[in-house]
Design an enzyme around this catalytic site. Structure first.
Site, mmCIF file in Angstrom:
data_model
loop_
_atom_site.group_PDB
_atom_site.id
_atom_site.type_symbol
_atom_site.label_atom_id
_atom_site.label_comp_id
_atom_site.label_asym_id
_atom_site.label_seq_id
_atom_site.Cartn_x
_atom_site.Cartn_y
_atom_site.Cartn_z
ATOM 1 N N GLU A 178 4.032 24.272 33.504
ATOM 2 C CA GLU A 178 3.154 23.447 32.273
ATOM 3 C C GLU A 178 1.769 23.777 32.827
ATOM 4 O O GLU A 178 1.287 23.123 33.673
ATOM 5 C CB GLU A 178 3.384 21.900 32.489
ATOM 6 C CG GLU A 178 2.387 21.193 31.648
ATOM 7 C CD GLU A 178 2.773 19.881 31.681
ATOM 8 O OE1 GLU A 178 3.302 19.087 32.190
ATOM 9 O OE2 GLU A 178 1.922 18.994 30.758
ATOM 10 N N LYS A 220 5.965 24.677 29.231
ATOM 11 C CA LYS A 220 5.359 23.645 28.389
ATOM 12 C C LYS A 220 3.766 23.859 28.489
ATOM 13 O O LYS A 220 2.857 23.420 29.246
ATOM 14 C CB LYS A 220 5.371 22.338 29.178
ATOM 15 C CG LYS A 220 5.043 21.258 28.638
ATOM 16 C CD LYS A 220 5.584 19.831 29.455
ATOM 17 C CE LYS A 220 4.856 18.661 28.715
ATOM 18 N NZ LYS A 220 5.531 17.434 29.103
HETATM 19 P P1 13P Z 1 1.130 14.178 26.724
HETATM 20 O O1 13P Z 1 2.098 14.630 25.789
HETATM 21 O O2 13P Z 1 0.706 12.731 26.816
HETATM 22 O O3 13P Z 1 0.106 15.285 27.006
HETATM 23 O O4 13P Z 1 2.256 14.333 28.167
HETATM 24 C C1 13P Z 1 2.988 15.306 28.228
HETATM 25 C C2 13P Z 1 2.969 15.527 29.878
HETATM 26 O O5 13P Z 1 4.045 15.509 30.284
HETATM 27 C C3 13P Z 1 1.713 15.763 30.475
HETATM 28 O O6 13P Z 1 2.207 16.243 31.725
#
Ligand code: 13P
Length: 344
Positions: A178, A220
């Site tokens: 991510e 992500k």
């Molecule tokens: P949000 O969808 O609130 O951005 O959170 C997703 C997430 O896992 C952030 O690390």
């Protein structure tokens, strides 16, 4: 590393109509969310709230996996079933956030770096024994209109993401990688596209150098979107087109799925954007969701810590899951937001 096992878990997470609930808020973050609805952040309140989410009837049709926080992975339901087992029994795959949050990058005071690599191999082994099948690490890329992020911050975060991903695959956990370019600030969508492109390019260079198998991971990312304070907000179609263009250029087709974060978008906005991308035709990867706030905001607002509100909160949760499940297939429209239509 059993690559076939990694591939099959990664594919199951991005099965048709399904996506991820990100319920891995660290204790300081869940405190902020609880504060917003007047609930005290005690261990028991956090447990009860997560139980409300995980026991919502019907979500298994739309939710393939849940990302947990360390504390939650060690907790159980009111009748004593460990949360990881409760989820697995429902056909939902348990995952775990393994990073330790972002700090200022030394000597680069406007950039951030995520911590948590020391001792990670042993923590991953324990998480696997506790029932996790996938993991998440979030790199935070701050952005402004000119010189943030620095090229070095992009490299450092990409390197950390790749070291984490390699450790995950070594132990048999699917890494969710991510790199989040924030949507704070006043930058235009074009600036977000430039920075997101630079970040994704570097992330895949590092993943490749670390011998990470793209087939056994998920990405992500943020969507390509203007900063919240930008007076020129792009419309849904512009966000969808810029995001797909950027991903098509920089994400290898071998990656089975892309699961977006919501990043501060409103629940309906996040569903709209995902839907628009999935109406744009076949992509090399599945395009799905891994939303935290966009799935949970209406749930927290309905719950407010009261037992008598649990049924209404679960209904609000199921609605968001169902509508995002439809957006996975490009089958969502705003009219479905009215309660009657959403219940069809
Ligand atoms: P949000 O969808 O609130 O951005 O959170 C997703 C997430 O896992 C952030 O690390």
């Amino acid at each position: 590393m059993d690559i076939d096992e990694l591939k099959s878990v990664a594919r199951a997470i991005v099965a048709k109509q399904k996506g991820i609930l990100a319920a891995d808020e660290s204790n300081p973050t869940i405190k902020k969310r609880f504060d917003s609805v007047g609930v005290e952040s005690t261990e028991e309140n956090r447990r009860q709230y997560r139980e409300l989410l995980f026991t919502t009837p019907g979500i298994e049709r739309y939710i393939s996996g849940v990302i947990l926080f360390d504390e939650t992975l060690r907790q159980s339901s009111s009748n004593g079933i460990p949360f990881a087992k409760l989820l697995s029994n429902r056909g939902i795959i348990p995952g775990i956030k393994v990073d330790k949050g972002s700090k200022a990058l030394a000597l680069y005071p406007r950039d951030k770096i995520t911590e948590g690599l020391d001792g990670l191999r042993d923590r991953l082994t324990e998480y696997k024994q506790l029932g996790a099948k996938f993991a998440k690490w979030r790199g935070v890329i701050d952005i402004d209109e000119h010189d943030v992020p620095s090229p070095y911050a992009i490299r450092a975060n990409a390197h950390a993401l790749a070291r984490y991903a390699a450790l995950c695959q070594e132990v048999g956990l699917v890494p969710i990688v991510e790199p989040e370019v924030l949507m704070d600030g006043a930058h235009k969508i074009d600036r977000c596209e430039v920075v997101t492109s630079q970040v994704l390019e570097q992330v895949f260079v590092e993943l490749d150098a670390h011998r990470v198998a793209f087939e056994g991971m998920l990405l992500k990312p943020n969507m390509v979107i203007a900063g919240k304070k930008c007076p020129h907000q792009a419309d849904t179609q512009q966000v969808a087109e810029a995001t797909v263009r950027c991903l098509t250029r920089y994400v290898p087709a071998a990656v089975p799925g892309i699961v977006f974060l919501s990043g501060g978008q409103g629940p309906e906005e996040a569903t709209d954007h995902l839907n628009a991308m999935n109406t744009m035709g076949a992509h090399p990867w599945e395009l799905s969701f891994s939303y935290g706030r966009a799935l949970q905001e209406p749930v927290l607002a309905a719950w407010k810590g009261q037992k008598t509100n649990i049924a209404a909160a679960q209904q609000a949760f199921l609605k968001r899951c169902r509508l995002n499940g439809l957006a996975r297939e490009g089958a969502y429209s705003r009219v479905m937001e009215t309660a009657e239509a959403a219940a069809l």
